[in-house]
Scaffold this motif. Structure first.
Motif, PDB file in Angstrom:
ATOM      1  N   ASP A   1       0.826  -1.208   0.000  1.00  0.00           N
ATOM      2  CA  ASP A   1       0.000   0.000   0.000  1.00  0.00           C
ATOM      3  C   ASP A   1       0.859   1.257   0.000  1.00  0.00           C
ATOM      4  OD1 ASP A   1      -2.913  -0.988   0.416  1.00  0.00           O
ATOM      5  OD2 ASP A   1      -1.745  -2.131   1.866  1.00  0.00           O
ATOM      6  N   LEU A   2       1.921   1.258   0.803  1.00  0.00           N
ATOM      7  CA  LEU A   2       2.795   2.429   0.855  1.00  0.00           C
ATOM      8  C   LEU A   2       3.552   2.614  -0.458  1.00  0.00           C
ATOM      9  CD1 LEU A   2       4.378   2.330   4.422  1.00  0.00           C
ATOM     10  CD2 LEU A   2       2.549   3.794   3.587  1.00  0.00           C
ATOM     11  N   TRP A   3       3.937   1.519  -1.080  1.00  0.00           N
ATOM     12  CA  TRP A   3       4.672   1.595  -2.349  1.00  0.00           C
ATOM     13  C   TRP A   3       3.795   2.215  -3.439  1.00  0.00           C
ATOM     14  CZ3 TRP A   3       7.030  -3.122  -5.433  1.00  0.00           C
ATOM     15  CH2 TRP A   3       8.058  -2.660  -6.249  1.00  0.00           C
TER      16      TRP A   3
ATOM     17  N   ALA B   1      -5.163   4.354   4.331  1.00  0.00           N
ATOM     18  CA  ALA B   1      -5.001   3.929   5.724  1.00  0.00           C
ATOM     19  C   ALA B   1      -3.537   3.688   6.055  1.00  0.00           C
ATOM     20  CB  ALA B   1      -5.833   2.674   5.975  1.00  0.00           C
ATOM     21  N   ALA B   2      -2.808   3.029   5.149  1.00  0.00           N
ATOM     22  CA  ALA B   2      -1.392   2.775   5.387  1.00  0.00           C
ATOM     23  C   ALA B   2      -0.605   4.076   5.409  1.00  0.00           C
ATOM     24  CB  ALA B   2      -0.848   1.838   4.302  1.00  0.00           C
ATOM     25  N   LEU B   3      -0.942   4.994   4.507  1.00  0.00           N
ATOM     26  CA  LEU B   3      -0.242   6.268   4.471  1.00  0.00           C
ATOM     27  C   LEU B   3      -0.436   7.032   5.777  1.00  0.00           C
ATOM     28  CD1 LEU B   3       1.446   7.867   2.333  1.00  0.00           C
ATOM     29  CD2 LEU B   3      -0.624   9.194   1.898  1.00  0.00           C
ATOM     30  N   ARG B   4      -1.652   7.019   6.290  1.00  0.00           N
ATOM     31  CA  ARG B   4      -1.908   7.724   7.557  1.00  0.00           C
ATOM     32  C   ARG B   4      -1.177   7.079   8.723  1.00  0.00           C
ATOM     33  NH1 ARG B   4      -8.443   8.816   6.636  1.00  0.00           N
ATOM     34  NH2 ARG B   4      -8.181  10.739   5.415  1.00  0.00           N
ATOM     35  N   ARG B   5      -0.933   5.770   8.637  1.00  0.00           N
ATOM     36  CA  ARG B   5      -0.196   5.107   9.721  1.00  0.00           C
ATOM     37  C   ARG B   5       1.296   5.394   9.663  1.00  0.00           C
ATOM     38  NH1 ARG B   5      -4.077   0.854   8.863  1.00  0.00           N
ATOM     39  NH2 ARG B   5      -2.750  -0.140   7.275  1.00  0.00           N
ATOM     40  N   HIS B   6       1.837   5.679   8.467  1.00  0.00           N
ATOM     41  CA  HIS B   6       3.291   5.690   8.309  1.00  0.00           C
ATOM     42  C   HIS B   6       3.873   7.009   7.801  1.00  0.00           C
ATOM     43  CE1 HIS B   6       3.793   1.359   9.043  1.00  0.00           C
ATOM     44  NE2 HIS B   6       2.689   1.177   8.326  1.00  0.00           N
ATOM     45  N   LEU B   7       3.058   8.010   7.547  1.00  0.00           N
ATOM     46  CA  LEU B   7       3.591   9.272   7.034  1.00  0.00           C
ATOM     47  C   LEU B   7       3.138  10.423   7.897  1.00  0.00           C
ATOM     48  CD1 LEU B   7       5.083  10.931   4.863  1.00  0.00           C
ATOM     49  CD2 LEU B   7       2.916  11.051   3.610  1.00  0.00           C
ATOM     50  N   ASP B   8       4.098  11.152   8.436  1.00  0.00           N
ATOM     51  CA  ASP B   8       3.822  12.370   9.196  1.00  0.00           C
ATOM     52  C   ASP B   8       4.666  13.486   8.591  1.00  0.00           C
ATOM     53  OD1 ASP B   8       3.446  14.447  10.934  1.00  0.00           O
ATOM     54  OD2 ASP B   8       4.107  13.371  12.724  1.00  0.00           O
TER      55      ASP B   8
ATOM     56  N   VAL C   1      -4.219  -3.821  -3.623  1.00  0.00           N
ATOM     57  CA  VAL C   1      -4.238  -2.476  -3.036  1.00  0.00           C
ATOM     58  C   VAL C   1      -5.469  -1.715  -3.529  1.00  0.00           C
ATOM     59  CG1 VAL C   1      -3.038  -0.257  -2.944  1.00  0.00           C
ATOM     60  CG2 VAL C   1      -1.741  -2.395  -2.753  1.00  0.00           C
ATOM     61  N   THR C   2      -6.135  -1.033  -2.621  1.00  0.00           N
ATOM     62  CA  THR C   2      -7.305  -0.208  -2.944  1.00  0.00           C
ATOM     63  C   THR C   2      -7.048   1.219  -2.481  1.00  0.00           C
ATOM     64  OG1 THR C   2      -8.387  -0.592  -0.814  1.00  0.00           O
ATOM     65  CG2 THR C   2      -8.805  -2.205  -2.589  1.00  0.00           C
TER      66      THR C   2
ATOM     67  N   ALA D   1      -2.978  14.526   0.231  1.00  0.00           N
ATOM     68  CA  ALA D   1      -3.098  13.068   0.137  1.00  0.00           C
ATOM     69  C   ALA D   1      -3.597  12.473   1.446  1.00  0.00           C
ATOM     70  CB  ALA D   1      -1.759  12.465  -0.254  1.00  0.00           C
ATOM     71  N   LEU D   2      -3.065  12.957   2.566  1.00  0.00           N
ATOM     72  CA  LEU D   2      -3.496  12.431   3.861  1.00  0.00           C
ATOM     73  C   LEU D   2      -4.946  12.774   4.157  1.00  0.00           C
ATOM     74  CD1 LEU D   2      -0.270  13.268   5.894  1.00  0.00           C
ATOM     75  CD2 LEU D   2      -1.137  10.970   5.388  1.00  0.00           C
ATOM     76  N   LYS D   3      -5.435  13.889   3.632  1.00  0.00           N
ATOM     77  CA  LYS D   3      -6.813  14.304   3.888  1.00  0.00           C
ATOM     78  C   LYS D   3      -7.807  13.625   2.939  1.00  0.00           C
ATOM     79  CE  LYS D   3      -9.724  18.498   3.875  1.00  0.00           C
ATOM     80  NZ  LYS D   3     -10.558  18.143   2.709  1.00  0.00           N
ATOM     81  N   ASP D   4      -7.478  13.632   1.633  1.00  0.00           N
ATOM     82  CA  ASP D   4      -8.460  13.189   0.633  1.00  0.00           C
ATOM     83  C   ASP D   4      -8.177  11.808   0.057  1.00  0.00           C
ATOM     84  OD1 ASP D   4      -9.656  15.682   0.941  1.00  0.00           O
ATOM     85  OD2 ASP D   4      -8.449  16.564  -0.671  1.00  0.00           O
TER      86      ASP D   4
END
Length: 914
Positions: free
Chosen positions: A757-759, A893-900, A886-887, A828-831
């Motif tokens: 998902d992150l890739w 969801a993965a991006l929100r867990r791993h990107l700040d 990947v959807t 990206a994190l929002k939408d």
């Protein structure tokens, strides 16, 4: 993916044509689109259409890809006053879409291919490399036909793309040596367009109007100045039909093609130019006008330059680099279409060495060539180097298809084969004759002023008609062609033989028929332990660079000669904890090449003179890096993200530490490192090509099986650690280009659940091919950067991953680029992402993985990697299945867990005045 296998006419039409040919007065069946068959040579078939278009078809099923290369005979040499840089600017604009292809980057990414374009003096080309399907070939030809006739050019797009091109120009201005070459060319030419920079004149680029761009487009983009190359897993007849479908309907352009070439009348005295700007390394250059590449003495001229400029056996290397007067030298002719094309001789000179002394030896060596004829040994070395390059290009179908651009621009694609034969036949007398005519002071432009006593006008001959020469030319030997193979993971696992070559050395062998009969082999040896390697990083890196610089039995020069004779491309690489070699060689020379590779690895001479030469070369390269904004920025980030004590093998050396370590390295330290760590503890070897696996295993076992390392290998583990964010600015003065670089830590392994998902998310945000969100905004919409990318760095073994962002821009645009980067992360994190974006990103990654498996060199690397990790392609097959799953929701969801965004450390580098 299966190659294109269109219905072959040989089954019925071929038989019918044979009967017709046997009948008296028989008439051949017409070809599609009214095409007329032209010459054939070396697996290349030429056809011409009534509208003047030429097409070349290279049918080769050795890899499941197809390359479409559209070559247009317009470049900087055809630009008039006020148009300097217009050919290159038009190249950029014609990537903005056509009526049927409004978003080229998205379409190429969705098909899992790659594409690009480039411009030079005599041509512009656009190419696509795609998985070989009939649909992909049709798509690429449709795109190029519309790009030629209906490209989307608007005033708004023109204004945006000016900024991108100007930024690219600024990027080139960062390199003093390249800029010096541009200045020399501008002084060397009185009339011809070869004197202008391909990227153009900033004044023209800023002032050219929309109407002028459209007029230039209509004048030069026409069928009778274009050649369409189709190469790969395609049936020739079907490929010709596909070209006819899209290009035959294009009308013949009115009038004659633009000529626009002013001829040089000859130079009658030496010229000079001085470039003054900040830099760490001095550069000295000579430019000589040379013959058109179609002329008989062009091959001899190039061979003379090879005798002069080759490293380490060339005359200039021996008299300048080995004597400490210069850190590097090279010499080459650009081989353009028209007479008077430039040949350059360049030397880098450290700041603490005398430029006058280097210049004296440089001039004496080059312009004394005719009085000091080459020996048979010198001529043989130069010949082998050029033949190696030509043969390796022919053996790589993608390179050959794209390399044809240059030969088409030079007048005729068959010149590739004619030039090769002329190289093979040239004599020492031919080289002397060429040097006596061209390598003289009166034909020289120097990087500084030098007076001359006796002026001499040198007139370059005009090219002869090509057809009379080429019509009787016959290939002396037909080249080897490759065969297709299934690149699916399951098929590869069935075909690959995995063995234990020797205790500690794993092997993976994939025998197959390759283009040119080449074998690609990769050998990796893992060295030492974190404790035993502490403080020895600089020595380990330096030692890897010494492996091909002489052994106990052969000098550096002899090693290079042997590899050239064997047609072997050999690259040693390594550092403190790993050393390896990559080899590409014809199968018939594999045994001899492996013996010499083993000798280099096991018995390096470590000659003090060669140590000093490498020391100077390394220090010169480091000086150059310290003067480059991009190198400085990433050097700093690498240090920030390696929070280990000095001497730790996991801590990369800074540019300054590398320089300091290089200065103090001596032969005893190198010998001790080799004795302590080199040898077999843990290693992998992988090979792809037309070899016998059991024979290859025996060869490798014979050379490396008993060579044991004194220190066993233990991998240095790098667990995840938080890295506090920071922001730094590095001043690199007198540089018109700047770099925005940023990294953030991410706890991830390539095998983790969230990795696919992150890739995909990283690809949609900043990867892919010019169609990412960041590229769309920063390059296409705002026009503030030529190159922008966000990537996800993840390991197979350690969970210390990184987000990495970089953008090249002008200093004035740094705030705009940085703001756009963080705004796109927040968006990206929002939408999240659309289904189309996720599908496109997934396709890009999956098709890219397939293409990698189809390339021999890349496949050997993948096999070696998996041997070290203890896995097969079944793991890759599972990763591909996870990528397909990947959807948009899972990626978000993965991006929100791993990107700040707050965790990014940012480094800005360039001439950023307060």
């Amino acid at each position: 993916m299966k190659p294109i296998r269109f219905p072959r006419p040989a089954s019925w039409l071929g038989a019918l044509l044979l009967l017709w040919s046997l009948a008296a007065g028989a008439v051949a069946a017409p070809l599609p689109g009214g095409a007329v068959a032209g010459p054939r040579m070396g697996g290349v078939a030429e056809y011409r259409f009534p509208n003047g278009l030429t097409t070349l078809i290279v049918s080769d099923f050795s890899k499941p890809t197809v390359t479409v290369n559209a070559v247009h005979r317009v470049g900087s040499a055809l630009e008039g006053d006020g148009e300097k840089g217009l050919a290159h600017l038009l190249e950029h604009l014609l990537f903005k879409g056509t009526p049927s292809h409004p978003d080229i980057p998205k379409e190429i990414a969705a098909r899992g291919g790659r594409a690009n374009g480039n411009t030079w003096a005599d041509r512009t080309c656009y190419f696509e490399v795609l998985p070989a399907t009939a649909e992909n070939l049709d798509w690429a030809l449709s795109l190029e036909a519309e790009r030629m006739s209906r490209g989307r050019i608007t005033p708004e797009l023109l204004d945006k793309e000016r900024g991108v091109v100007l930024n690219e120009m600024e990027m080139g201005e960062n390199d003093p040596a390249a800029t010096l070459m541009d200045r020399m060319a501008s002084v060397a030419y009185d009339w011809h367009g070869y004197g202008g920079s391909t990227i153009g004149n900033p004044g023209d680029l800023k002032s050219v109007t929309y109407r002028e761009v459209v007029d230039f487009y209509r004048r030069h983009m026409r069928p009778d100045t274009a050649t369409i190359v189709v190469a790969g897993a395609v049936d020739e007849a079907a490929a010709l039909g596909a070209v006819a479908k899209h290009f035959a309907p294009l009308p013949k352009a009115p009038g004659q093609p633009p000529a626009g070439r002013s001829r040089e009348v000859g130079q009658d005295g030496d010229r000079a130019v001085t470039l003054s700007r900040k830099g760490e390394v001095q550069a000295l250059g000579l430019l000589y006008h040379g013959p058109a590449v179609s002329e008989p003495d062009a091959a001899a001229f190039d061979l003379a330059l090879g005798v002069l400029g080759d490293a380490p056996s060339g005359r200039l290397y021996r008299r300048l680099v080995e004597k400490g007067l210069a850190s590097s030298v090279w010499a080459a002719s650009f081989g353009f279409r028209d007479p008077s094309g430039p040949a350059f001789v360049m030397a880098q000179v450290p700041r603490d060495r005398s430029l006058d002394a280097a210049q004296k030896v440089l001039l004496e060596t080059v312009e004394g060539f005719a009085q000091d004829p080459p020996s048979e040994e010198e001529l043989g070395r130069a010949r082998e180097r050029i033949l190696l390059y030509l043969d390796s290009e022919f053996a790589d179908l993608d390179r050959f298809a794209l390399g044809l651009s240059e030969w088409i621009a030079r007048g005729d694609w068959r010149l590739f084969f004619l030039y090769r034969d002329r190289i093979a036949r040239a004599t020492g007398e031919d080289l002397v004759r060429a040097a006596r005519r061209y390598l003289v002071a009166e034909n020289r432009t120097l990087g500084r002023f030098v007076p001359v006593d006796r002026p001499l006008r040198v007139v370059v001959s005009q090219p002869r008609p090509l057809e009379a020469t080429l019509s009787t030319f016959v290939l002396s030997q037909e080249p080897k062609l490759g065969a297709s193979f299934d690149v699916s993971c399951a098929a590869l696992d069935r075909s690959v033989t995995r063995v234990e070559v020797a205790p500690g050395l794993k092997g993976a062998f994939f025998p197959r028929k390759t283009r040119g009969g080449m074998v690609s082999l990769r050998l990796s040896l893992h060295l030492g332990t974190p404790e035993s390697l502490a403080g020895r990083v600089a020595v380990g890196e330096f030692l890897a660079g010494m492996l091909d610089r002489g052994t106990a039995r052969h000098s550096r020069e002899q090693i290079q000669q042997l590899f050239d004779r064997l047609r072997a491309t050999v690259s040693f690489w390594g550092g403190a904890d790993q050393v390896g070699v990559f080899v590409v060689v014809p199968e018939e020379h594999l045994e001899e090449t492996l013996a010499l590779v083993a000798e280099c690895l096991k018995e390096p001479a470590l000659d003090p003179r060669e140590v000093e030469v490498l020391r100077r070369e390394t220090l010169a390269a480091l000086d150059e890096s310290r003067d480059d904004p991009g190198s400085r920025a990433w050097d700093r980030l690498e240090r920030i993200f390696a929070p280990y004590p000095a001497g730790d093998v996991r801590r990369p050396l800074s540019l300054e530490e590398k320089a300091e370590g290089t200065r103090v390295i001596d032969v005893p330290a190198l010998r001790d490192f080799h004795r302590t760590f080199y040898g077999l503890s843990v290693g992998e070897v992988a090979a792809v090509g037309p070899f016998e696996p059991e024979r290859l295993k025996d060869l490798l076992s014979r050379h490396f099986g008993a060579w044991r390392a004194a220190t066993p290998f233990v991998r240095a583990v790098r667990p995840f650690e938080e890295v506090p964010p920071r922001r730094e600015t590095l001043r690199v003065e007198d540089k018109p280009n700047a770099v925005v670089a940023a990294s953030a830590p991410v706890k991830i392994l390539r095998g983790d659940r969230d990795y696919p998902d992150l890739w995909v998310a990283a690809t949609v945000l900043g990867g892919g091919w010019l169609d990412s969100r960041l590229a769309t905004r920063i390059r296409h919409t705002e026009g503030t950067s030529y190159g922008v990318r966000l990537s996800l760095e993840a390991s197979n073994l350690d969970d210390f991953g990184r987000w990495n962002f970089t953008a090249i821009t002008g200093p004035r645009n740094v705030p705009l680029v940085e703001r756009a980067f963080f705004e796109e992360l927040q968006r990206a994190l929002k939408d999240g992402f659309t289904p189309e974006e996720v599908a496109r990103g997934t396709s890009y990654l999956l098709e890219g993985m397939k293409v990698d498996r189809s390339r021999d060199a890349a496949l050997a690397g993948l096999l070696a990697r998996d041997l070290f990790l203890g896995r097969t392609f079944a793991w890759t097959e599972e990763l591909e299945a996870r990528l397909r799953a990947v959807t948009p929701e899972s990626a978000l969801a993965a991006l929100r867990r791993h990107l700040d965004p707050r965790s990014f450390s940012v480094v800005l580098a360039g001439d950023l005045k307060p």
